[in-house]
Design a protein around this motif. Sequence first.
Motif, PDB file in Angstrom:
ATOM      1  N   ARG A 161       0.814  -1.222   0.000  1.00  0.00           N
ATOM      2  CA  ARG A 161       0.000   0.000   0.000  1.00  0.00           C
ATOM      3  C   ARG A 161       0.849   1.276   0.000  1.00  0.00           C
ATOM      4  N   HIS A 162       2.169   1.109  -0.132  1.00  0.00           N
ATOM      5  CA  HIS A 162       3.098   2.249  -0.195  1.00  0.00           C
ATOM      6  C   HIS A 162       2.938   3.163   1.024  1.00  0.00           C
ATOM      7  N   ILE A 163       2.845   2.527   2.193  1.00  0.00           N
ATOM      8  CA  ILE A 163       2.699   3.269   3.452  1.00  0.00           C
ATOM      9  C   ILE A 163       4.074   3.411   4.101  1.00  0.00           C
ATOM     10  N   GLY A 164       4.506   4.645   4.288  1.00  0.00           N
ATOM     11  CA  GLY A 164       5.815   4.872   4.892  1.00  0.00           C
ATOM     12  C   GLY A 164       5.806   5.764   6.113  1.00  0.00           C
ATOM     13  N   VAL A 165       4.686   6.442   6.343  1.00  0.00           N
ATOM     14  CA  VAL A 165       4.569   7.343   7.498  1.00  0.00           C
ATOM     15  C   VAL A 165       3.618   6.702   8.497  1.00  0.00           C
ATOM     16  N   LEU A 166       4.140   6.313   9.652  1.00  0.00           N
ATOM     17  CA  LEU A 166       3.361   5.523  10.610  1.00  0.00           C
ATOM     18  C   LEU A 166       3.168   6.262  11.926  1.00  0.00           C
ATOM     19  N   THR A 167       1.943   6.208  12.441  1.00  0.00           N
ATOM     20  CA  THR A 167       1.662   6.519  13.835  1.00  0.00           C
ATOM     21  C   THR A 167       1.373   5.193  14.516  1.00  0.00           C
ATOM     22  N   ILE A 168       2.147   4.861  15.548  1.00  0.00           N
ATOM     23  CA  ILE A 168       2.007   3.551  16.195  1.00  0.00           C
ATOM     24  C   ILE A 168       1.553   3.758  17.631  1.00  0.00           C
ATOM     25  N   LYS A 169       0.413   3.170  17.976  1.00  0.00           N
ATOM     26  CA  LYS A 169      -0.124   3.218  19.335  1.00  0.00           C
ATOM     27  C   LYS A 169      -0.158   1.785  19.858  1.00  0.00           C
ATOM     28  N   LYS A 170      -0.083   1.654  21.196  1.00  0.00           N
ATOM     29  CA  LYS A 170      -0.112   0.288  21.729  1.00  0.00           C
ATOM     30  C   LYS A 170      -0.719   0.270  23.114  1.00  0.00           C
ATOM     31  N   ARG A 171      -1.264  -0.876  23.448  1.00  0.00           N
ATOM     32  CA  ARG A 171      -1.791  -1.114  24.780  1.00  0.00           C
ATOM     33  C   ARG A 171      -1.816  -2.614  25.001  1.00  0.00           C
ATOM     34  N   ALA A 172      -1.257  -3.087  26.134  1.00  0.00           N
ATOM     35  CA  ALA A 172      -1.155  -4.519  26.448  1.00  0.00           C
ATOM     36  C   ALA A 172      -0.403  -5.256  25.352  1.00  0.00           C
ATOM     37  N   PHE A 173       0.687  -4.647  24.889  1.00  0.00           N
ATOM     38  CA  PHE A 173       1.464  -5.203  23.779  1.00  0.00           C
ATOM     39  C   PHE A 173       2.930  -5.022  24.110  1.00  0.00           C
ATOM     40  N   ALA A 174       3.718  -6.092  23.977  1.00  0.00           N
ATOM     41  CA  ALA A 174       5.097  -6.074  24.473  1.00  0.00           C
ATOM     42  C   ALA A 174       6.063  -5.308  23.580  1.00  0.00           C
ATOM     43  N   VAL A 175       5.790  -5.191  22.276  1.00  0.00           N
ATOM     44  CA  VAL A 175       6.731  -4.564  21.347  1.00  0.00           C
ATOM     45  C   VAL A 175       6.730  -3.052  21.540  1.00  0.00           C
ATOM     46  N   GLU A 176       7.931  -2.449  21.541  1.00  0.00           N
ATOM     47  CA  GLU A 176       8.048  -0.997  21.633  1.00  0.00           C
ATOM     48  C   GLU A 176       7.839  -0.383  20.252  1.00  0.00           C
ATOM     49  N   PRO A 177       7.055   0.699  20.147  1.00  0.00           N
ATOM     50  CA  PRO A 177       6.749   1.303  18.843  1.00  0.00           C
ATOM     51  C   PRO A 177       7.978   1.662  18.016  1.00  0.00           C
ATOM     52  N   GLU A 178       8.995   2.277  18.622  1.00  0.00           N
ATOM     53  CA  GLU A 178      10.165   2.687  17.846  1.00  0.00           C
ATOM     54  C   GLU A 178      10.951   1.488  17.346  1.00  0.00           C
ATOM     55  N   GLN A 179      11.015   0.459  18.151  1.00  0.00           N
ATOM     56  CA  GLN A 179      11.682  -0.758  17.713  1.00  0.00           C
ATOM     57  C   GLN A 179      10.938  -1.371  16.526  1.00  0.00           C
ATOM     58  N   LEU A 180       9.606  -1.415  16.619  1.00  0.00           N
ATOM     59  CA  LEU A 180       8.816  -1.961  15.519  1.00  0.00           C
ATOM     60  C   LEU A 180       8.963  -1.105  14.264  1.00  0.00           C
ATOM     61  N   ARG A 181       9.006   0.206  14.428  1.00  0.00           N
ATOM     62  CA  ARG A 181       9.149   1.096  13.280  1.00  0.00           C
ATOM     63  C   ARG A 181      10.431   0.773  12.507  1.00  0.00           C
ATOM     64  N   ARG A 182      11.511   0.545  13.254  1.00  0.00           N
ATOM     65  CA  ARG A 182      12.768   0.199  12.594  1.00  0.00           C
ATOM     66  C   ARG A 182      12.680  -1.152  11.893  1.00  0.00           C
ATOM     67  N   GLN A 183      12.019  -2.088  12.530  1.00  0.00           N
ATOM     68  CA  GLN A 183      11.915  -3.434  11.948  1.00  0.00           C
ATOM     69  C   GLN A 183      11.056  -3.456  10.685  1.00  0.00           C
ATOM     70  N   LEU A 184      10.045  -2.599  10.640  1.00  0.00           N
ATOM     71  CA  LEU A 184       9.140  -2.600   9.486  1.00  0.00           C
ATOM     72  C   LEU A 184       9.794  -2.005   8.237  1.00  0.00           C
ATOM     73  N   ARG A 185      10.712  -1.058   8.443  1.00  0.00           N
ATOM     74  CA  ARG A 185      11.400  -0.414   7.319  1.00  0.00           C
ATOM     75  C   ARG A 185      10.392   0.083   6.279  1.00  0.00           C
ATOM     76  N   ALA A 186       9.354   0.734   6.751  1.00  0.00           N
ATOM     77  CA  ALA A 186       8.280   1.180   5.869  1.00  0.00           C
ATOM     78  C   ALA A 186       8.752   2.340   4.994  1.00  0.00           C
ATOM     79  N   VAL A 187       8.405   2.280   3.695  1.00  0.00           N
ATOM     80  CA  VAL A 187       8.783   3.310   2.730  1.00  0.00           C
ATOM     81  C   VAL A 187       7.569   3.603   1.852  1.00  0.00           C
ATOM     82  N   GLY A 188       7.284   4.881   1.658  1.00  0.00           N
ATOM     83  CA  GLY A 188       6.176   5.246   0.790  1.00  0.00           C
ATOM     84  C   GLY A 188       5.560   6.556   1.213  1.00  0.00           C
TER      85      GLY A 188
END
Length: 418
Positions: free
Chosen positions: A363-390
């Motif tokens: 979907r060519h999504i590269g700009v992410l807002t990441i929210k979490k609740r009751a979830f172990a993954v840290e948003p910034e860590q996930l952002r790096r892992q996703l390597r989203a571009v678009g």
Amino acid sequence: MLSVMNLAAVAYFATAEGSQLLTTAHDLLPRYSPEAALRAQSVLRARWPAPLVAEAITQVRLRERAATKLGQQAHHMLFTAQGVEQASAQPVSQWRFQRFTKALADSTRPVADVCCGNGCDALALAAALPATSVHAVDLDPVCVALTAANAAALGIGAQVRTHRGDVTALPLSLAARVGAIFCDPARREDGQRRLRPDLWSPPLAWVEQLAHHACTLAAKVAPGLPHTLIPVDAQAEWISLRGEVKEAVLWWGKLRDVGPPAKRIASVVHPTQGSTHTLTDIDLPLQSPVGPVGRYLYEPNGAVIRAGLVGGLCGPLSAHLLDPQVAYLTGNAHVPSPFATGYEVLDVLPFALKTLRAYLRQRHIGVLTIKKRAFAVEPEQLRRQLRAVGPHTATLVLTRIGTQPTVLVVRPIAMAGG
């Protein structure tokens, strides 16, 4: 820049020469930056001693920070860094002290602020009760001097009377001689928050004891105060401003009686609208409904979550919980609310890094807002892992539904939530 704020500095800035130093520093630093501060320092040292110049520049910075809470009156006041940190935003203190106005409408007795700090609450109390004298007490002589100086600067020096002393050493019988008491215990030491109420100064147990003698008392406490520590005869209110929980207040006596007949309250202050919305535990259901993801997702305001009132939104929002232990609601109707932010649900995915990465790439999504609740993954860590571009944007909500880690792809809806 080293601050030398002490009794002599407070007295100096109350003089015409000290006032001129502050005015000149403000003129040279309309907006604080380290570079501009160094330039201003060089200019000011040609006329004033270096220690006073350092304090004047510190005051410019503190006033700038305080103005975001107190408005333009902050530019006429003096502060310590801790005082600015602990000061309440003006819309919050105005909402809080409305109770004092209602409870003391027929009283002529003075009121007391027994941990006055830089005097921000004492001044707000004086504004709420213009015909009433306010006695401000603090152990720190600099704080007492700052309160007196700030009251004088705002033209209410005769109404605000300052006293230096250890409030825990005052005879509790004195509490009955005032119409009401406000207490804001110090909850920081060396810049670090003290989460345990027994480490506050004064500790919560002493505040509760004072309430039993004064009867009419309010105490500002940490928003994270566990419900189990709320005194049985007190009402607790969590107050939110601009989407952030600013403080919690415990109310006793007449101050409790003029509020809603509830044990726990969540209040959302809207400074631009001049209104405040409240949710209480009166209509809280015994058991909140739980169900699958609907067309809309609701993220409750932090005050609602802190007050334990998430279930109270199920009926008004025609919604149910995603999970009994997670503070997200969902439903198939879009219901604007001051107590929750709404999102349209676009997709629901079981969490898997590879699957989510492919979803964003397609979907060519590269700009992410990441929210979490009751979830172990840290948003910034996930952002790096996703390597989203678009060029496209998306909001990802990471949560747990039962035992299943889940990603909701959502789109924010413009709502009235504060």
